[in-house]
Design a protein around this motif. Structure first.
Motif, short mmCIF file in Angstrom:
data_model
loop_
_atom_site.label_atom_id
_atom_site.label_comp_id
_atom_site.label_asym_id
_atom_site.label_seq_id
_atom_site.Cartn_x
_atom_site.Cartn_y
_atom_site.Cartn_z
N UNK A 1 -10.88 4.49 19.73
CA UNK A 1 -11.54 5.10 18.57
C UNK A 1 -11.08 6.15 17.96
N UNK A 2 -10.20 7.03 18.55
CA UNK A 2 -9.64 8.25 17.91
C UNK A 2 -8.78 7.73 16.83
N UNK A 3 -8.50 6.58 16.87
CA UNK A 3 -7.76 6.03 15.40
C UNK A 3 -8.50 6.01 14.40
N UNK A 4 -9.68 5.81 14.55
CA UNK A 4 -10.53 5.59 13.19
C UNK A 4 -10.65 7.00 12.59
N UNK A 5 -10.29 8.16 13.40
CA UNK A 5 -10.32 9.61 12.98
C UNK A 5 -9.53 9.52 11.65
N UNK A 6 -8.32 9.13 11.67
CA UNK A 6 -7.11 9.00 10.56
C UNK A 6 -7.77 8.30 9.37
N UNK A 7 -8.24 8.96 8.26
CA UNK A 7 -8.49 8.47 6.98
C UNK A 7 -7.50 8.07 6.05
N UNK A 8 -7.83 7.06 5.22
CA UNK A 8 -6.59 6.65 4.34
C UNK A 8 -6.05 5.60 4.75
N UNK A 9 -5.12 4.74 3.87
CA UNK A 9 -4.51 3.48 4.27
C UNK A 9 -3.29 3.90 4.61
N UNK A 10 -2.43 3.04 5.39
CA UNK A 10 -0.92 3.17 5.50
C UNK A 10 -0.46 2.90 4.34
N UNK A 11 0.83 3.44 4.07
CA UNK A 11 1.72 3.10 2.77
C UNK A 11 1.81 1.76 2.81
N UNK A 12 1.92 1.17 1.70
CA UNK A 12 2.30 -0.34 1.46
C UNK A 12 1.15 -1.23 2.24
N UNK A 13 0.12 -0.91 2.59
CA UNK A 13 -0.80 -1.87 3.26
C UNK A 13 -2.19 -1.76 2.36
N UNK A 14 -2.17 -1.72 1.09
CA UNK A 14 -3.16 -1.43 0.09
C UNK A 14 -3.71 -2.97 0.07
N UNK A 15 -4.99 -3.40 -0.22
CA UNK A 15 -5.52 -4.69 -0.76
C UNK A 15 -5.29 -5.03 -2.17
N UNK A 16 -5.18 -6.11 -2.38
CA UNK A 16 -4.78 -6.64 -3.80
C UNK A 16 -5.79 -5.86 -4.93
N UNK A 17 -7.30 -5.65 -4.62
CA UNK A 17 -7.84 -4.95 -5.63
C UNK A 17 -7.87 -3.34 -5.39
N UNK A 18 -6.96 -2.88 -4.48
CA UNK A 18 -6.80 -1.55 -4.02
C UNK A 18 -5.94 -0.90 -4.75
N UNK A 19 -4.77 -1.63 -4.82
CA UNK A 19 -3.25 -1.15 -5.17
C UNK A 19 -3.27 -0.77 -6.63
N UNK A 20 -3.98 -1.29 -7.79
CA UNK A 20 -3.92 -0.99 -8.77
C UNK A 20 -4.40 0.50 -9.04
N UNK A 21 -5.20 0.97 -8.22
CA UNK A 21 -5.82 2.35 -8.45
C UNK A 21 -4.91 3.55 -7.53
N UNK A 22 -3.81 3.09 -6.81
CA UNK A 22 -2.85 3.91 -6.04
C UNK A 22 -1.88 4.53 -7.08
N UNK A 23 -2.06 6.09 -6.87
CA UNK A 23 -1.27 7.03 -7.61
C UNK A 23 -0.09 7.34 -6.62
N UNK A 24 1.29 7.32 -7.56
CA UNK A 24 2.35 7.55 -6.94
C UNK A 24 3.09 8.38 -7.94
N UNK A 25 3.49 9.68 -7.66
CA UNK A 25 4.31 10.26 -8.60
C UNK A 25 3.46 10.85 -9.70
N UNK A 26 2.20 10.93 -9.42
CA UNK A 26 1.19 11.39 -10.38
C UNK A 26 0.71 10.34 -11.28
N UNK A 27 0.99 9.29 -11.19
CA UNK A 27 0.74 7.94 -12.24
C UNK A 27 0.19 7.11 -11.36
#
Length: 334
Positions: free
Chosen positions: A243-269
């Protein structure tokens, strides 16, 4: 580092499958002919270690998360071919039951984590150990091998992500699959793995290797059942700590869901769209998605998933061991 489905094109997945097929064939042949009856269940224990290590998510720079693999650890303890089989089974169970990594991208994930990490890590370990010929040299080999093995697996993952927008676009020039080019994917993956994840992989590898070498060396290296209980105790301890693994918030890079990826910010955009191949691609519903159980608290679901995963790994290789006993001969020791 688990590539989800629809981040890689179907043709990329086929190429990765073609690349892994001979690796799996040789690995199965090696394990089938060289592993003793008593050592086959040890591969299951190795798979359980890898499964649990991957559940310990850690926060990485940039707000993402990562995890250890245990590739070099398993290669040192069991041999690189057995490690390849163990991690392959782990990745398959993760994808099928927990939705961690894709079904179509299974071969790509295996190439990165079950091939590159254990084989490269083991080669570096042996190269340093055989020349240093001291205890310090052995541990230096473990540290360097595990660190480099994990980071090269991350680099391969970044390249697989990064070539997608170069090769696969729609009529408007928009990426069909992973939308980030090599100039984004490589630094996004490598900086946090070089700074944090690789160090964690080395620490886990040294700690577990030292423990097993101290309390039960014959169990791994000779394939006997002597002093197996401390290893089971370590597995139980790791399960309780997952359960210590649950303490890390956020999503691993490149593992966003289809609905989530359009909101991902990279390079300030913000990306601002969902690639068509991801939106309309392959869909698979895992039994226990994200290591959760409907109706149970998050921690309870995570613990139950850890227990289930470990049990499945050990049962699979116990069954294989029983089959091996009936149909194979013990290889005489040289």
């Amino acid at each position: 580092m688990h590539i989800p489905d629809n981040y890689l094109s179907p043709s990329t997945c086929m190429v990765m499958g073609a690349a892994m097929l001979p690796v799996w064939t040789v690995a199965v042949s090696k394990v089938k002919t060289e592993a003793t009856k008593a050592k086959l269940p040890m591969i299951g224990i190795g798979a359980a270690f890898s499964f649990l290590l991957m559940m310990f998510n850690i926060p990485l720079p940039g707000g993402t998360t990562g995890h250890a693999i245990g590739g070099t650890l398993l290669a040192i303890l069991l041999g690189p071919y057995a490690a390849c089989i163990a991690i392959t089974v782990t990745l398959f169970i993760q994808a099928l039951l927990f939705g961690d990594g894709g079904i179509l991208s299974f071969a790509a994930n295996s190439f990165n984590m079950a091939f590159i990490a254990p084989f490269l890590g083991y080669f570096i370990y042996k190269f340093i150990k055989d020349r240093a010929k001291t205890a310090k040299g052995e541990y230096l080999g473990i540290i360097v091998g595990s660190y480099v093995g994990l980071n090269m697996a991350a680099l391969a993952t970044a390249i697989e992500f990064g070539i997608q927008p170069l090769l696969f676009t729609n009529a408007e020039g928009l990426p069909l699959y992973s939308p980030y080019p090599l100039s984004v994917s490589i630094p996004a993956m490598m900086i946090p793995h070089l700074l944090v994840a690789g160090v964690v992989e080395a620490l886990f590898t040294v700690a577990i290797y030292s423990f097993i070498k101290k309390v039960s060396p014959d169990t791994i290296f000779e394939g006997t059942k002597h002093k197996i209980h401390p290893i089971y105790g370590l597995l139980v301890t790791l399960i309780c700590l997952t359960p210590l693994g649950l303490l890390a918030s956020g999503t691993a890079w490149g593992e966003w869901g289809a609905a989530e990826i359009k909101h991902v910010v990279s390079g300030g955009k913000q990306l601002g769209f969902t690639p068509a191949g991801m939106k309309n691609g392959f869909s698979f519903n895992a039994i226990l998605p994200d290591y959760s159980v409907t109706g149970l608290p998050e921690i309870a679901g995570y613990l139950l998933s850890a227990v289930a995963g470990v049990a499945i790994m050990m049962i699979i290789f116990k069954i294989i061991s029983s089959f091996h006993k009936k149909n194979s001969r013990e290889i005489p020791k040289s």
